[in-house]
Scaffold this active site. Structure first.
Site, PDB file in Angstrom:
ATOM      1  N   SER A   1      13.102 -81.452  -0.244  1.00 52.93           N
ATOM      2  CA  SER A   1      14.605 -81.438  -0.346  1.00 52.93           C
ATOM      3  C   SER A   1      15.236 -80.524   0.615  1.00 52.93           C
ATOM      4  O   SER A   1      14.723 -80.553   1.641  1.00 52.93           O
ATOM      5  CB  SER A   1      15.251 -81.167  -1.803  1.00 52.93           C
ATOM      6  OG  SER A   1      16.570 -81.762  -1.799  1.00 52.93           O
TER       7      SER A   1
ATOM      8  N   ASP B   1      14.753 -92.820  -4.085  1.00 53.82           N
ATOM      9  CA  ASP B   1      15.384 -91.805  -3.859  1.00 53.82           C
ATOM     10  C   ASP B   1      16.798 -92.180  -3.650  1.00 53.82           C
ATOM     11  O   ASP B   1      17.127 -92.882  -2.731  1.00 53.82           O
ATOM     12  CB  ASP B   1      15.044 -91.073  -2.729  1.00 53.82           C
ATOM     13  CG  ASP B   1      15.317 -89.470  -2.637  1.00 53.82           C
ATOM     14  OD1 ASP B   1      16.349 -89.347  -3.169  1.00 53.82           O
ATOM     15  OD2 ASP B   1      14.845 -88.635  -2.020  1.00 53.82           O
TER      16      ASP B   1
ATOM     17  N   HIS C   1      14.005 -89.027  -6.371  1.00 51.14           N
ATOM     18  CA  HIS C   1      14.227 -87.608  -5.346  1.00 51.14           C
ATOM     19  C   HIS C   1      13.303 -86.634  -5.846  1.00 51.14           C
ATOM     20  O   HIS C   1      12.815 -85.683  -5.300  1.00 51.14           O
ATOM     21  CB  HIS C   1      15.515 -87.139  -5.265  1.00 51.14           C
ATOM     22  CG  HIS C   1      15.663 -86.300  -4.200  1.00 51.14           C
ATOM     23  ND1 HIS C   1      15.485 -86.051  -2.923  1.00 51.14           N
ATOM     24  CD2 HIS C   1      16.057 -84.842  -4.630  1.00 51.14           C
ATOM     25  CE1 HIS C   1      15.690 -85.162  -2.425  1.00 51.14           C
ATOM     26  NE2 HIS C   1      16.036 -84.093  -3.460  1.00 51.14           N
TER      27      HIS C   1
END
Length: 350
Positions: A160, A290, A318
């Site tokens: 991320s 995601d 995610h």
């Protein structure tokens, strides 16, 4: 009696309550407040105890690296050896223990370091710090030099926000990186929008007066965030949700500051703007479901770096490291081994 308490007493007396009844009410209110704070402290202590226990079970030790008044907190296991060392960079509002679920499935002889990102958890937080992606890259490089991790090229993993930082780091310090794994990285112009993108548009239209989905302040918002970040659905008891909120709540102002920084024009697409500068072999791992950063970003990376490896995970959102820890560890090891990478060398593939 303080001015505020005296005022409350006066108002209650106007309502027909005696001073004794009023004092009893105030004492009850105070007792409830103290009990609530005590309960919050207990939940935080349990949370910290579990992480310490899990780290110890996995053989990880916590250390600090002091860099001229700035302190990094990190956990590590193993020593530099045949395979390259692995440095892991967590995502927004997370911490070094994010990686514990995956570390469990990595070979114990590997040299692994999980660092708290700038301002997060045990790493120094200052009001004057630059939390942009470039600012975080500079800090992580400071950490790498302090622990002398760059004596030999190492494998860098980021997820991320940490994936955005990891990619820019690899572009900025190519000689230090032997290979890199990006897990659902931020910092790309995604061809397709996600549920989170819609939230961002609403936030921008409201001039950021609405709550940010990744910064929950109630158990209900925490549950919404977990649903947003994970494709796998867990039934989490209300008390656990409250505990998770209690741990994060004191840091929410800081998280908001970082969030606004990484949304800024110099950070939002930093990874994509630096992709062409990455020379190390690269792997992308992405959950197909995601809802935060769309899986179409993997196509953007693959087009910019045709030789990269792309691993897409079915029924995964995610939070890849949490949802598919065993699979993620296996894919990373397969990638490193496929390169014929030993400590300090890279086997070339045509």
């Amino acid at each position: 009696m303080s001015h505020n308490n005296a005022l409350k007493t006066f108002l209650l007396l106007l309502k027909g309550k005696s001073k004794i009844e009023t004092v009893k009410e105030q004492n009850t209110h105070l007792s409830l407040h103290v009990a609530e704070r005590d309960s919050e402290r207990k939940r935080n202590s349990i949370y910290q105890f579990l992480n310490r226990y899990w780290r110890r079970t996995l053989g990880l030790q916590v250390r600090y690296a002091d860099c001229g008044g700035y302190r990094f907190c990190y956990s590590y296991r193993g020593k530099p050896g045949f395979r390259p060392s692995i440095l892991m960079l967590h995502g927004f509002s997370a911490h070094k223990d994010t990686w514990l679920t995956m570390v469990k499935y990595l070979p114990k002889h590997l040299h692994i370091l999980c660092v708290d990102m700038p301002g997060h958890e045990g790493t120094t937080r200052t009001n004057s710090e630059d939390y942009s992606i470039q600012g975080q890259v500079k800090r992580i490089h400071q950490f790498v030099e302090n622990v002398r991790l760059n004596r030999k090229p190492f494998h860098l993993v980021g997820t991320s926000m940490g994936g955005n930082v990891a990619g820019v780091y690899a572009a900025s310090f190519p000689s230090e990186i032997c290979s890199i794994t990006l897990i659902c990285p931020a910092g790309i112009r995604y061809p397709c929008e996600t549920k989170f993108d819609n939230h961002l548009q609403d936030l921008e239209h409201s001039h950021y007066t609405l709550s940010i989905p990744l910064i929950p302040s109630t158990p209900e918002e925490m549950e919404d965030m977990l649903r947003l970040c994970s494709h796998v659905r867990f039934k989490i008891p209300q008390q656990i949700l409250q505990g998770l909120v209690d741990v994060r709540l004191p840091h929410n102002d800081f998280y908001q500051e970082v969030f606004m920084e990484i949304l800024g024009e110099n950070s939002r697409y930093a990874l994509q703007d630096n992709l062409q500068l990455i020379t190390a072999p690269l792997q992308v791992i992405w959950g197909k479901q995601d809802q935060v950063v769309d899986v179409s970003g993997a196509v953007v990376v693959a087009e910019a770096l045709p030789g990269c490896r792309v691993d897409l995970l079915e029924n995964c959102g995610h939070s890849v490291v949490m949802e598919r820890p065993r699979r993620t560890a296996k894919l990373i090891m397969e990638f490193i081994i496929s390169l014929g990478t030993t400590s300090g060398t890279i086997k070339k593939h045509s």
